[in-house]
Scaffold this motif. Structure first.
Motif: not given
Length: 209
Positions: A43-65
Motif C-alpha cells: 500500500g501507499r508509503n509502505q517500505p516494500a514499495l521502495t524495494q519494488i520500485a528499485h527492482n522493477f521500475g517506477s512504472e509498477f507504482i500506480a498514480a495513487d502510490g
C-alpha cells in the motif's frame, strides 16, 4: 507460531478460500490472511514499495502510490524470474507479519490463509493442520472470469503456475468441497470448527501437562 493451534487454509485460485475463511471467522476462529497482509505491505508509503520500485521500475507504482497490481500480475505470471524477485521482497515481510498476528490472536485457534501453502515449506512446517478448499477446474475458471475480467486462457495460465490439484489434495489433512450451496459449505465449516476446537483444547492441555 508455537503455542497457538494453527490451520493452514489453501486452495487453487477461485476455490473459495476467502468465503471459507469468513465462515470460520463467523464461527469464532481467528483468521490471518496472507493476501490481505500482502495488500497492506504494498500500500501507499509502505517500505516494500521502495524495494519494488528499485527492482522493477517506477512504472509498477500506480498514480495513487500503491502497487500497480494489474501490471505486476501480468509480469510475474509470464516471467518466473520476476516472480521470484517479487517473492524475495514480499515473502519475508509477510511471514513476519503473519507470525505476529497469529501470536496476538485471542481466538481458540487460528486459520492462516496461504494460497501457496503447499509450495512453501516455511509455512507448512508451522501449521498443525492443512485444510484444502477444493472445486472442479471449470468452477475455478468460471468464478475467476466472472469476478476479475480475465479471460479463460489467462485463468488457465494462472492455474498452471500453481501446484496441481492432485498434490494439493494429497497433502491435505482436511478437505472442504466447494461445489454446492452456501448451506453445504457452512455445514462443512461447522463440522471442522468443532474438530479444531477439540484439537486446540487437547494441545493446550498437553502444553500445560
Amino acid at each position: 507460531m508455537a503455542g497457538v493451534f494453527t490451520v493452514g487454509l489453501t486452495g487453487g485460485i477461485g476455490s473459495g478460500k476467502s468465503t471459507v475463511a469468513e465462515l470460520f471467522a463467523a464461527s469464532g476462529a481467528g483468521v490471518v490472511d496472507t493476501d490481505q497482509i500482502s495488500h497492506f505491505l504494498t500500500g501507499r508509503n509502505q517500505p516494500a514499495l521502495t524495494q519494488i520500485a528499485h527492482n522493477f521500475g517506477s512504472e509498477f507504482i500506480a498514480a495513487d502510490g500503491t502497487l500497480d497490481r494489474i501490471r505486476m500480475r501480468k509480469l510475474v505470471f509470464s516471467d518466473q524470474t520476476a516472480r521470484k524477485n517479487l517473492e524475495g521482497i514480499l515473502h519475508p515481510l509477510i511471514r513476519e507479519e503473519t507470525a505476529r498476528q497469529v501470536q496476538n490472536a485471542i481466538a481458540p485457534y487460528v486459520i492462516v490463509v496461504v494460497p501457496l501453502l503447499i509450495e512453501s515449506d516455511s509455512y507448512k512446517k508451522t501449521m498443525n493442520r492443512i485444510l484444502v478448499v477444493d472445486c472442479e477446474p471449470e468452477t475455478q475458471i468460471r468464478r475467476v472470469t466472472e469476478r476479475s475480467g480475465l479471460n479463460r486462457e489467462e485463468v488457465l495460465s494462472i492455474i498452471k503456475t500453481q501446484v496441481s490439484r492432485e498434490r494439493r489434495l494429497s497433502e491435505a489433512n482436511d478437505i472442504i468441497y466447494n461445489e454446492g450451496t452456501i448451506e453445504s459449505l457452512l455445514a462443512q465449516v461447522k463440522a471442522l470448527h468443532i474438530q479444531y476446537l477439540r484439537f486446540a483444547t487437547m494441545r493446550t492441555g498437553s502444553d500445560l501437562a
